[in-house]
Write a protein that holds these residues in place. Structure first.
Motif, PDB file in Angstrom:
ATOM      1  N   ASP A 152       0.839  -1.194   0.000  1.00  0.00           N
ATOM      2  CA  ASP A 152       0.000   0.000   0.000  1.00  0.00           C
ATOM      3  C   ASP A 152       0.885   1.261   0.000  1.00  0.00           C
ATOM      4  OD1 ASP A 152      -3.042   0.779   0.985  1.00  0.00           O
ATOM      5  OD2 ASP A 152      -1.493   2.219   1.597  1.00  0.00           O
ATOM      6  N   MET A 153       0.557   2.226  -0.884  1.00  0.00           N
ATOM      7  CA  MET A 153       1.444   3.377  -1.050  1.00  0.00           C
ATOM      8  C   MET A 153       1.507   4.273   0.193  1.00  0.00           C
ATOM      9  SD  MET A 153       3.209   3.348  -3.705  1.00  0.00           S
ATOM     10  CE  MET A 153       3.303   1.606  -3.964  1.00  0.00           C
ATOM     11  N   GLY A 154       0.361   4.387   0.887  1.00  0.00           N
ATOM     12  CA  GLY A 154       0.379   5.195   2.110  1.00  0.00           C
ATOM     13  C   GLY A 154       1.276   4.581   3.169  1.00  0.00           C
ATOM     14  N   VAL A 155       1.212   3.268   3.294  1.00  0.00           N
ATOM     15  CA  VAL A 155       2.046   2.573   4.257  1.00  0.00           C
ATOM     16  C   VAL A 155       3.507   2.650   3.841  1.00  0.00           C
ATOM     17  CG1 VAL A 155       2.472   0.381   5.415  1.00  0.00           C
ATOM     18  CG2 VAL A 155       0.151   1.035   4.814  1.00  0.00           C
ATOM     19  N   LEU A 156       3.747   2.609   2.516  1.00  0.00           N
ATOM     20  CA  LEU A 156       5.121   2.686   2.019  1.00  0.00           C
ATOM     21  C   LEU A 156       5.808   3.973   2.499  1.00  0.00           C
ATOM     22  CD1 LEU A 156       7.514   1.845   0.276  1.00  0.00           C
ATOM     23  CD2 LEU A 156       6.407   2.927  -1.672  1.00  0.00           C
ATOM     24  N   GLY A 157       5.066   5.081   2.399  1.00  0.00           N
ATOM     25  CA  GLY A 157       5.637   6.354   2.853  1.00  0.00           C
ATOM     26  C   GLY A 157       6.059   6.271   4.310  1.00  0.00           C
ATOM     27  N   PHE A 158       5.197   5.629   5.116  1.00  0.00           N
ATOM     28  CA  PHE A 158       5.511   5.525   6.538  1.00  0.00           C
ATOM     29  C   PHE A 158       6.662   4.548   6.778  1.00  0.00           C
ATOM     30  CE2 PHE A 158       4.681   4.865  11.053  1.00  0.00           C
ATOM     31  CZ  PHE A 158       4.487   6.183  11.435  1.00  0.00           C
ATOM     32  N   LEU A 159       6.708   3.494   5.966  1.00  0.00           N
ATOM     33  CA  LEU A 159       7.828   2.538   6.072  1.00  0.00           C
ATOM     34  C   LEU A 159       9.159   3.249   5.830  1.00  0.00           C
ATOM     35  CD1 LEU A 159       9.105  -0.360   6.079  1.00  0.00           C
ATOM     36  CD2 LEU A 159       8.660  -0.417   3.628  1.00  0.00           C
ATOM     37  N   ILE A 160       9.185   4.076   4.771  1.00  0.00           N
ATOM     38  CA  ILE A 160      10.420   4.809   4.452  1.00  0.00           C
ATOM     39  C   ILE A 160      10.810   5.692   5.645  1.00  0.00           C
ATOM     40  CG2 ILE A 160      11.485   6.499   2.892  1.00  0.00           C
ATOM     41  CD1 ILE A 160      10.995   3.903   1.524  1.00  0.00           C
ATOM     42  N   LEU A 161       9.795   6.305   6.226  1.00  0.00           N
ATOM     43  CA  LEU A 161      10.055   7.173   7.378  1.00  0.00           C
ATOM     44  C   LEU A 161      10.664   6.378   8.538  1.00  0.00           C
ATOM     45  CD1 LEU A 161       9.444  10.169   7.385  1.00  0.00           C
ATOM     46  CD2 LEU A 161       7.413   9.706   8.764  1.00  0.00           C
ATOM     47  N   THR A 162      10.102   5.191   8.811  1.00  0.00           N
ATOM     48  CA  THR A 162      10.662   4.385   9.912  1.00  0.00           C
ATOM     49  C   THR A 162      12.090   3.941   9.589  1.00  0.00           C
ATOM     50  OG1 THR A 162       9.777   2.308   9.031  1.00  0.00           O
ATOM     51  CG2 THR A 162       8.422   3.457  10.645  1.00  0.00           C
ATOM     52  N   LEU A 163      12.344   3.701   8.296  1.00  0.00           N
ATOM     53  CA  LEU A 163      13.707   3.307   7.919  1.00  0.00           C
ATOM     54  C   LEU A 163      14.676   4.466   8.135  1.00  0.00           C
ATOM     55  CD1 LEU A 163      13.069   1.266   4.637  1.00  0.00           C
ATOM     56  CD2 LEU A 163      13.799   0.381   6.851  1.00  0.00           C
ATOM     57  N   LEU A 164      14.225   5.660   7.759  1.00  0.00           N
ATOM     58  CA  LEU A 164      15.100   6.825   7.924  1.00  0.00           C
ATOM     59  C   LEU A 164      15.402   7.084   9.400  1.00  0.00           C
ATOM     60  CD1 LEU A 164      13.674   9.271   5.231  1.00  0.00           C
ATOM     61  CD2 LEU A 164      15.919   8.175   5.231  1.00  0.00           C
ATOM     62  N   VAL A 165      14.413   6.840  10.246  1.00  0.00           N
ATOM     63  CA  VAL A 165      14.624   7.062  11.686  1.00  0.00           C
ATOM     64  C   VAL A 165      15.417   5.911  12.302  1.00  0.00           C
ATOM     65  CG1 VAL A 165      13.460   7.285  13.927  1.00  0.00           C
ATOM     66  CG2 VAL A 165      12.541   8.456  11.918  1.00  0.00           C
ATOM     67  N   GLY A 166      15.136   4.690  11.857  1.00  0.00           N
ATOM     68  CA  GLY A 166      15.719   3.520  12.513  1.00  0.00           C
ATOM     69  C   GLY A 166      17.122   3.166  12.063  1.00  0.00           C
ATOM     70  N   THR A 167      17.445   3.377  10.776  1.00  0.00           N
ATOM     71  CA  THR A 167      18.733   2.890  10.278  1.00  0.00           C
ATOM     72  C   THR A 167      19.957   3.596  10.884  1.00  0.00           C
ATOM     73  OG1 THR A 167      18.337   4.235   8.315  1.00  0.00           O
ATOM     74  CG2 THR A 167      18.003   1.857   8.106  1.00  0.00           C
ATOM     75  N   PRO A 168      19.896   4.879  11.245  1.00  0.00           N
ATOM     76  CA  PRO A 168      21.092   5.432  11.906  1.00  0.00           C
ATOM     77  C   PRO A 168      21.428   4.681  13.187  1.00  0.00           C
ATOM     78  CG  PRO A 168      19.686   7.208  11.158  1.00  0.00           C
ATOM     79  CD  PRO A 168      18.918   5.934  10.951  1.00  0.00           C
TER      80      PRO A 168
END
Lengths: 214, 252
Positions: free
Chosen positions: B146-162
């Protein structure tokens, strides 16, 4: 540089490695103006002494003093005081000689012009564009030593700097060390091959007992 | 930070070092060097992305082409695959600088060991984690996400990967003297990834529920905040432990 005479003093240095005291109550004085050549058989603690002064190894006892400023036990010497050039050349296969020195110049806060000076000092101008991967052992050594000329530091710690250098490069190294001493700097150098260093003092380390002292 | 430090420097012994001692400048120089090394040494970052893509494309072969199932598990799947891919990248983080003596020179400079760890981790994140995040939307399409969830997934990746990168740095710093440390790093690091993963997936599920209920995304939702906190704590612990490990090894 002011008129203050630089001096590195070690008092009763103790350093334990692998269950034995490699340095066992060593005392010495290195005065600015004359290099201190550290000699001794393998395992006598030459490298250990330099790494203790550089702050890489903890002191188990004793005190180091650099021109009235004690250090060693809890705190290292300020990073702008010393150059340490160890056995390894820190040359990256993928970086050119120029990039290598330009990085260290920026890292240490030296002005950009210092790279050309360092290249010229160790006769590296013609190698500047070459990547580290194609350099010979002696060339890599010269690149590593060129770091000495990027910024002025009062204390130099050189661990076997002349390894794999040819006669001309050894003469250059002697000249660079003599220059630093003429400015009043303190130079500690370990070497198996004799370097032509006029006025050098010698610190001879005895072989440490092999039996466990700890 | 330059403003504080960029002045000609005379040491306490009165020796003019002809340098401008600036930790911030040294930090940037180290990041720039590592980026240059990463690009010069070629396809390291790309290989990791390919590994990531292969893992994600293998899953439908294992589970069968059930689109609804794939769509439901897509966020967790992408997170786990990204973690596995990132585990492959840490063994060389400090190894080269340790082996060729660069690390000795780096700690003789204006940066503390913690600063060195942070700078190298920054460059590592830019060359390894960021390409994985950029590849994520393409793989999400493959899983019919789902595209809406994808946006949020990217956000969690940006916050979590550091946080993940700095935990990886911890593993790399503690094992820097060890040959073939890859598997050891993975074993050290994976348990520490768990909090970040749990909160990331929790946040995504909550976002999914909000979207299904017709609501918008809420960034201040508890799971998202816990994710940010977990990443921050992981990062802090990672930097301190990696620096302690490296100090121990250069003294060894």
């Amino acid at each position: 540089m002011t008129g203050q005479r630089l001096e590195l003093e070690g008092r009763g240095l103790m350093c334990e490695r692998g269950g034995r005291f490699v340095l066992d109550g060593l005392s010495f004085v290195a005065r600015g103006g004359a290099p201190l050549v550290i000699t001794g058989p393998n395992g006598a603690g030459k490298s250990t002494l330099l790494r203790v002064v550089a702050g890489f190894l903890p002191l188990a006892g004793g005190q180091l003093v650099f021109t009235g400023q004690p250090f060693g036990a809890d705190e290292a010497l300020a990073p702008d005081q010393l150059h340490y050039i160890g056995h390894m050349d820190s040359v990256k296969p993928a970086l050119s000689v120029w990039d290598h020195l330009a990085f260290w110049a920026r890292y240490m806060g030296a002005e950009p012009g210092s790279v050309d000076r360092a290249l010229a000092g160790f006769d590296l101008e013609r190698l500047a564009a070459l990547p580290g991967a194609v350099l010979s052992a002696g060339q890599k050594r010269r690149v590593a030593l060129a770091r000495l000329l990027l910024s002025e530091r009062p204390l130099w710690l050189l661990d076997e700097p002349s390894v794999s250098l040819d006669a001309a490069a050894r003469a250059t190294l002697s000249h660079v060390i003599t220059d630093q001493c003429a400015k009043g700097g303190v130079v500690l150098v370990t070497s198996h091959e004799p370097l032509a260093l006029p006025g050098a003092a010698e610190l001879s380390l005895a072989p440490t007992p092999q039996a466990g002292a700890a | 930070m330059d403003r504080h430090a960029a002045r000609p420097h005379t040491t306490t012994t009165g020796w003019d070092t002809q340098t401008r001692i600036s930790p911030w400048r040294a930090f940037r120089a180290l990041v720039a060097r590592d980026l240059k090394l990463a690009t010069a040494q070629g396809a390291g970052g790309l290989q990791v992305v390919v590994f990531f893509a292969v893992v994600v494309t293998l899953i439908p072969f294992g589970l069968g082409p059930d689109v609804a199932l794939l769509q439901r598990i897509a966020p967790g799947l992408l997170w786990v695959a990204l973690i596995l891919a990132s585990l492959l990248t840490f063994d060389r983080l400090f190894q080269a600088d340790f082996e060729d003596g660069s690390l000795d020179g780096l700690v003789c400079g204006p940066l503390s060991m913690e600063g060195v760890v942070l700078a190298k981790a920054c460059a590592h994140w830019l060359t390894n984690a960021l390409p994985l995040i950029v590849a994520t939307p393409v793989l999400a399409l493959l899983l019919n996400m789902d595209m809406g969830v994808l946006g949020f997934l990217i956000l969690t990746l940006l916050v979590g990967t550091p946080g993940l990168t700095l935990i990886g740095a911890l593993g790399a710093g503690l094992s820097v003297g060890v040959r073939r440390a890859g598997i050891l790093i993975a074993l050290l690091v994976m348990p520490l990834y768990v909090p970040v993963l749990i909160f990331a997936i929790g946040a995504i599920e909550q976002a999914q529920r909000n979207l299904d209920a017709g609501g918008g995304l809420n960034l201040m939702e508890p799971n998202a905040l816990f994710l940010a906190a977990a990443s921050l704590v992981a990062g802090l612990v990672g930097v301190l432990a990696a620096a302690a490990g490296l100090r121990l090894h250069i003294g060894g």
